[in-house]
Design a protein around this motif. Structure first.
Motif, PDB file in Angstrom:
ATOM      1  N   LEU A  14       0.651  -1.086   0.256  1.00  0.00           N
ATOM      2  CA  LEU A  14       0.204   0.242   0.427  1.00  0.00           C
ATOM      3  C   LEU A  14       0.989   1.371  -0.186  1.00  0.00           C
ATOM      4  O   LEU A  14       0.407   2.364  -0.992  1.00  0.00           O
ATOM      5  CB  LEU A  14      -0.857   0.113   1.540  1.00  0.00           C
ATOM      6  CG  LEU A  14      -1.936  -1.010   1.575  1.00  0.00           C
ATOM      7  CD1 LEU A  14      -2.796  -1.097   2.629  1.00  0.00           C
ATOM      8  CD2 LEU A  14      -2.847  -1.004  -0.207  1.00  0.00           C
ATOM      9  N   LEU A  15       1.799   1.152   0.795  1.00  0.00           N
ATOM     10  CA  LEU A  15       2.812   2.414   0.861  1.00  0.00           C
ATOM     11  C   LEU A  15       3.635   2.607  -0.567  1.00  0.00           C
ATOM     12  O   LEU A  15       3.707   3.807  -1.082  1.00  0.00           O
ATOM     13  CB  LEU A  15       3.892   2.325   1.568  1.00  0.00           C
ATOM     14  CG  LEU A  15       3.342   2.703   3.432  1.00  0.00           C
ATOM     15  CD1 LEU A  15       4.448   1.552   4.364  1.00  0.00           C
ATOM     16  CD2 LEU A  15       2.936   3.520   3.619  1.00  0.00           C
ATOM     17  N   ASN A  16       3.757   1.584  -1.130  1.00  0.00           N
ATOM     18  CA  ASN A  16       4.069   1.914  -2.876  1.00  0.00           C
ATOM     19  C   ASN A  16       3.475   2.690  -3.414  1.00  0.00           C
ATOM     20  O   ASN A  16       3.676   3.285  -4.308  1.00  0.00           O
ATOM     21  CB  ASN A  16       4.784   0.540  -3.035  1.00  0.00           C
ATOM     22  CG  ASN A  16       5.932   0.107  -2.366  1.00  0.00           C
ATOM     23  OD1 ASN A  16       6.650   0.473  -1.629  1.00  0.00           O
ATOM     24  ND2 ASN A  16       6.715  -1.528  -2.372  1.00  0.00           N
ATOM     25  N   ALA A  17       2.143   2.115  -3.551  1.00  0.00           N
ATOM     26  CA  ALA A  17       1.043   2.393  -4.510  1.00  0.00           C
ATOM     27  C   ALA A  17       0.471   3.931  -3.969  1.00  0.00           C
ATOM     28  O   ALA A  17      -0.092   4.809  -4.696  1.00  0.00           O
ATOM     29  CB  ALA A  17      -0.032   1.098  -4.365  1.00  0.00           C
ATOM     30  N   VAL A  18       0.679   4.045  -2.832  1.00  0.00           N
ATOM     31  CA  VAL A  18       0.141   5.663  -2.052  1.00  0.00           C
ATOM     32  C   VAL A  18       1.294   6.372  -3.021  1.00  0.00           C
ATOM     33  O   VAL A  18       0.772   7.712  -3.677  1.00  0.00           O
ATOM     34  CB  VAL A  18       0.740   6.222  -0.774  1.00  0.00           C
ATOM     35  CG1 VAL A  18       0.576   7.234  -0.092  1.00  0.00           C
ATOM     36  CG2 VAL A  18      -0.829   5.165  -0.107  1.00  0.00           C
ATOM     37  N   THR A  19       3.033   6.296  -3.209  1.00  0.00           N
ATOM     38  CA  THR A  19       3.684   7.125  -2.665  1.00  0.00           C
ATOM     39  C   THR A  19       3.515   7.197  -4.620  1.00  0.00           C
ATOM     40  O   THR A  19       3.477   8.074  -5.193  1.00  0.00           O
ATOM     41  CB  THR A  19       5.422   6.419  -3.272  1.00  0.00           C
ATOM     42  OG1 THR A  19       5.256   6.023  -1.297  1.00  0.00           O
ATOM     43  CG2 THR A  19       6.118   7.042  -2.949  1.00  0.00           C
ATOM     44  N   GLU A  20       3.851   6.064  -5.198  1.00  0.00           N
ATOM     45  CA  GLU A  20       3.143   6.363  -6.193  1.00  0.00           C
ATOM     46  C   GLU A  20       2.721   6.787  -7.607  1.00  0.00           C
ATOM     47  O   GLU A  20       2.013   8.371  -7.880  1.00  0.00           O
ATOM     48  CB  GLU A  20       3.410   5.042  -7.050  1.00  0.00           C
ATOM     49  CG  GLU A  20       4.646   4.289  -7.252  1.00  0.00           C
ATOM     50  CD  GLU A  20       4.004   2.831  -8.161  1.00  0.00           C
ATOM     51  OE1 GLU A  20       3.479   2.570  -9.252  1.00  0.00           O
ATOM     52  OE2 GLU A  20       5.340   1.845  -7.994  1.00  0.00           O
ATOM     53  N   ALA A  21       1.416   6.928  -6.145  1.00  0.00           N
ATOM     54  CA  ALA A  21      -0.050   7.781  -6.955  1.00  0.00           C
ATOM     55  C   ALA A  21       0.089   9.558  -6.359  1.00  0.00           C
ATOM     56  O   ALA A  21      -0.774  10.737  -6.362  1.00  0.00           O
ATOM     57  CB  ALA A  21      -1.592   7.750  -6.256  1.00  0.00           C
ATOM     58  N   GLY A  22       1.288   9.712  -5.925  1.00  0.00           N
ATOM     59  CA  GLY A  22       1.613  11.223  -5.800  1.00  0.00           C
ATOM     60  C   GLY A  22       1.501  11.399  -4.164  1.00  0.00           C
ATOM     61  O   GLY A  22       1.282  13.255  -4.164  1.00  0.00           O
ATOM     62  N   PHE A  23       0.624  10.763  -3.000  1.00  0.00           N
ATOM     63  CA  PHE A  23       0.091  11.438  -2.167  1.00  0.00           C
ATOM     64  C   PHE A  23       1.544  11.708  -1.500  1.00  0.00           C
ATOM     65  O   PHE A  23       2.104  10.246  -1.481  1.00  0.00           O
ATOM     66  CB  PHE A  23      -0.245   9.680  -1.437  1.00  0.00           C
ATOM     67  CG  PHE A  23      -1.679  10.001  -2.305  1.00  0.00           C
ATOM     68  CD1 PHE A  23      -2.692  10.530  -2.939  1.00  0.00           C
ATOM     69  CD2 PHE A  23      -2.649   9.180  -1.929  1.00  0.00           C
ATOM     70  CE1 PHE A  23      -3.284  10.679  -4.036  1.00  0.00           C
ATOM     71  CE2 PHE A  23      -3.760   8.782  -2.646  1.00  0.00           C
ATOM     72  CZ  PHE A  23      -4.862   9.503  -3.420  1.00  0.00           C
ATOM     73  N   THR A  24       2.016  12.781  -1.220  1.00  0.00           N
ATOM     74  CA  THR A  24       3.105  13.098   0.429  1.00  0.00           C
ATOM     75  C   THR A  24       2.207  12.979   1.604  1.00  0.00           C
ATOM     76  O   THR A  24       2.461  12.293   2.681  1.00  0.00           O
ATOM     77  CB  THR A  24       3.341  14.586  -0.097  1.00  0.00           C
ATOM     78  OG1 THR A  24       2.208  14.984  -0.296  1.00  0.00           O
ATOM     79  CG2 THR A  24       3.951  13.905  -1.998  1.00  0.00           C
ATOM     80  N   LEU A  95      -5.043   2.614  -5.559  1.00  0.00           N
ATOM     81  CA  LEU A  95      -3.763   1.549  -4.140  1.00  0.00           C
ATOM     82  C   LEU A  95      -3.856   0.074  -4.539  1.00  0.00           C
ATOM     83  O   LEU A  95      -3.190   0.824  -3.229  1.00  0.00           O
ATOM     84  CB  LEU A  95      -5.142   2.631  -2.999  1.00  0.00           C
ATOM     85  CG  LEU A  95      -5.505   4.067  -3.097  1.00  0.00           C
ATOM     86  CD1 LEU A  95      -6.256   4.415  -2.109  1.00  0.00           C
ATOM     87  CD2 LEU A  95      -3.331   4.820  -3.020  1.00  0.00           C
ATOM     88  N   GLY A  96      -4.950  -0.432  -4.550  1.00  0.00           N
ATOM     89  CA  GLY A  96      -4.323  -1.551  -4.458  1.00  0.00           C
ATOM     90  C   GLY A  96      -3.539  -2.855  -5.255  1.00  0.00           C
ATOM     91  O   GLY A  96      -3.837  -3.582  -5.555  1.00  0.00           O
ATOM     92  N   LYS A  97      -3.000  -1.505  -6.181  1.00  0.00           N
ATOM     93  CA  LYS A  97      -2.086  -2.196  -7.857  1.00  0.00           C
ATOM     94  C   LYS A  97      -1.121  -3.283  -7.193  1.00  0.00           C
ATOM     95  O   LYS A  97      -0.955  -4.372  -8.113  1.00  0.00           O
ATOM     96  CB  LYS A  97      -1.687  -1.205  -8.294  1.00  0.00           C
ATOM     97  CG  LYS A  97      -0.608  -0.427  -7.696  1.00  0.00           C
ATOM     98  CD  LYS A  97       0.082   0.907  -8.848  1.00  0.00           C
ATOM     99  CE  LYS A  97       0.318   0.742  -9.502  1.00  0.00           C
ATOM    100  NZ  LYS A  97       1.087   1.400 -10.348  1.00  0.00           N
ATOM    101  N   TYR A  98      -0.618  -3.189  -6.099  1.00  0.00           N
ATOM    102  CA  TYR A  98       0.476  -4.226  -5.789  1.00  0.00           C
ATOM    103  C   TYR A  98      -0.330  -5.285  -4.733  1.00  0.00           C
ATOM    104  O   TYR A  98       0.471  -6.020  -3.760  1.00  0.00           O
ATOM    105  CB  TYR A  98       1.440  -3.316  -4.806  1.00  0.00           C
ATOM    106  CG  TYR A  98       2.235  -2.960  -5.860  1.00  0.00           C
ATOM    107  CD1 TYR A  98       2.911  -2.865  -7.345  1.00  0.00           C
ATOM    108  CD2 TYR A  98       2.308  -1.326  -5.399  1.00  0.00           C
ATOM    109  CE1 TYR A  98       3.497  -2.730  -7.963  1.00  0.00           C
ATOM    110  CE2 TYR A  98       3.371  -0.245  -6.479  1.00  0.00           C
ATOM    111  CZ  TYR A  98       3.806  -0.993  -7.506  1.00  0.00           C
ATOM    112  OH  TYR A  98       4.291  -0.031  -8.655  1.00  0.00           O
ATOM    113  N   THR A  99      -1.659  -5.841  -4.985  1.00  0.00           N
ATOM    114  CA  THR A  99      -1.881  -6.874  -3.986  1.00  0.00           C
ATOM    115  C   THR A  99      -2.934  -7.815  -5.001  1.00  0.00           C
ATOM    116  O   THR A  99      -2.767  -7.219  -5.708  1.00  0.00           O
ATOM    117  CB  THR A  99      -3.506  -6.047  -3.323  1.00  0.00           C
ATOM    118  OG1 THR A  99      -4.357  -5.730  -3.989  1.00  0.00           O
ATOM    119  CG2 THR A  99      -2.218  -4.730  -2.575  1.00  0.00           C
TER     120      THR A  99
END
Length: 445
Positions: A14-24, A95-99
């Motif tokens: 989830l953290l990886n997806a959040v970072t890639e989505a541009g959420f800081t 957000l769930g791209k890596y699950t």
């Protein structure tokens, strides 16, 4: 309070997806909701559109569901419109791209066959509008006994759209032991009653006061006498291509939406699309995608599109007509100024609509600044039908305020009745009694 998403102890996927989505940095609604939802509390969230509330419940949901398992859904997200269902599905996809979590949105406007086929393959999270959910459930194609979490998004809108009977039926058929999350932009009395019905000791989160416009959106109001003059003003504003780069135009009816669409298509530079209830599902999806990608400069819509549409860089929202459901004003203008970016809202109001503007100002607790009408614009004469409609609307408003008010049309009739001389006969006016028609016997031939 959490200052980064790492502080929520989310898993690495989830953290990886959040970072890639541009959420800081987490938004206020995310800061408050995510820890409570992860801890298993029921949550009642009052949060405006554009505040990041979808991610606020999607991230804990993805943490809780963890991985694909079984066939039947373990989480259900209910929402009022197909547009919002599609937007939530898009958020889960990002957000769930890596699950390996399986998810699906189901809604009306298209046949249920394909949706049922997806359900039978197995899903973990189901996003649905209430009507379509009950339709598929009653066909026997959906098992809800394994649900652990229920989310009601845009609860106030669902009530405005008359979904309460379906929601109550859904609550009867899903497991009683579950976590509940309810989100609403406004804390109406009906929302409070609903929360009491199905939330257990909820933690209440109120990010902004009920029905407060997004602070990054500037607002302005033009008093415009009639429909043709609204068209003239719209044309005048939209010629500024540098300022009006991506514009959503809201109308009160399908007819007005079509008229504005046809005008823009003929007269104004820049591609335009229109979405309303009569448009097919694929047409609406394609129009949204074209507007989102920047291919289309203008999107004309009825309030079916006022919520659940997350499009970056909408420069302006134009309320061609004032909404009759006052909270929809906030949702409309929330389409711009998203994610802390600046946006602008412009509202056109005729004499009858100014009454609704005053009511909206009470709800948003501020006065909408009124702009001077540009001298360059031709002010058209109000047509007979529109003049009648405006007069009737003003009469209705006065009648609601004062039950003894009889109205301009009634007064005209009474004046004739009370007049000493009837102009048609030259005699004192008298009320005519109904003519009696006597029966007769037909001769038998």
């Amino acid at each position: 309070m959490a200052t980064t998403f790492e502080d929520f102890k989310l898993n690495k996927q989830l953290l990886n997806a959040v970072t890639e989505a541009g959420f800081t940095t987490p938004t206020p609604v995310q800061e408050k909701t995510i820890p409570l939802a992860l801890a298993g509390h029921d949550v009642l969230g009052i949060a405006q559109t554009g505040t990041g509330k979808t991610a606020a419940y999607v991230l804990p949901l993805l943490m809780k569901v963890k991985f694909a398992q079984g066939t039947n859904p373990r989480a259900l997200i209910l929402c009022p419109t197909r547009e919002l269902a599609m937007q939530i599905e898009e958020n889960i996809k990002v957000l769930g791209k890596y699950t390996d979590i399986r998810f699906l949105s189901i809604y009306g406007g298209v046949g249920p066959k394909t949706q049922i086929e997806h359900i039978k393959k197995g899903i973990d999270i189901l996003i649905a509008t209430p009507g379509r959910l009950m339709e598929v459930y009653l066909k026997g194609d959906l098992v809800l006994k394994e649900l652990k979490t229920l989310v009601l998004d845009e609860a106030d809108k669902m009530m405005d759209m008359g979904f309460m009977p379906q929601i109550r039926r859904i609550l009867e058929v899903i497991p009683r032991k579950r976590q509940n999350l309810l989100f609403s932009a406004t804390m109406q009395e009906r929302v409070e009653k609903l929360s009491e019905e199905f939330l257990e000791f909820p933690m209440k989160i109120e990010i902004t006061p009920s029905a407060t416009p997004v602070e990054t959106v500037s607002q302005v109001l033009y008093e415009v006498p009639n429909l043709p003059t609204k068209i003239n003003l719209l044309a005048y504003l939209l010629r500024d291509q540098e300022q009006f780069t991506r514009v959503m135009i809201f109308t009160k009816s399908k007819k007005n939406a079509e008229n504005v669409f046809k005008f823009l298509e003929r007269k104004i530079q820049g591609d335009v699309r229109v979405i309303h209830g009569n448009k097919g599902q694929n047409t609406r999806i394609n129009a949204m995608e074209a507007f989102k990608s920047g291919e289309v400069r203008f999107l004309v819509a009825t309030d079916v599109a006022a919520r659940g549409i997350d499009i970056s860089d909408v420069s302006h929202v134009i309320n061609f007509d004032v909404p009759m459901i006052y909270e929809d004003y906030v949702h409309r203008i929330g389409r711009t100024g998203r994610a802390l970016k600046e946006g602008a809202s412009i509202t056109f109001a005729n004499e009858a609509e100014m009454h609704h503007i005053r009511e909206i100002e009470k709800i948003i607790k501020m006065q909408i600044p009124q702009a001077t009408f540009p001298e360059e614009i031709t002010v058209a004469t109000t047509g007979f039908e529109e003049k009648q409609d405006i007069a009737k609307e003003i009469d209705n408003q006065k009648r609601k305020a004062d039950p003894n008010f009889k109205g301009a049309f009634h007064d005209k009739k009474e004046t004739l009745r009370e007049g000493v001389i009837d102009k048609r006969t030259g005699r004192p006016f008298e009320e005519k009694k109904p003519t009696k028609i006597r029966g007769f016997r037909r001769n038998k031939s």
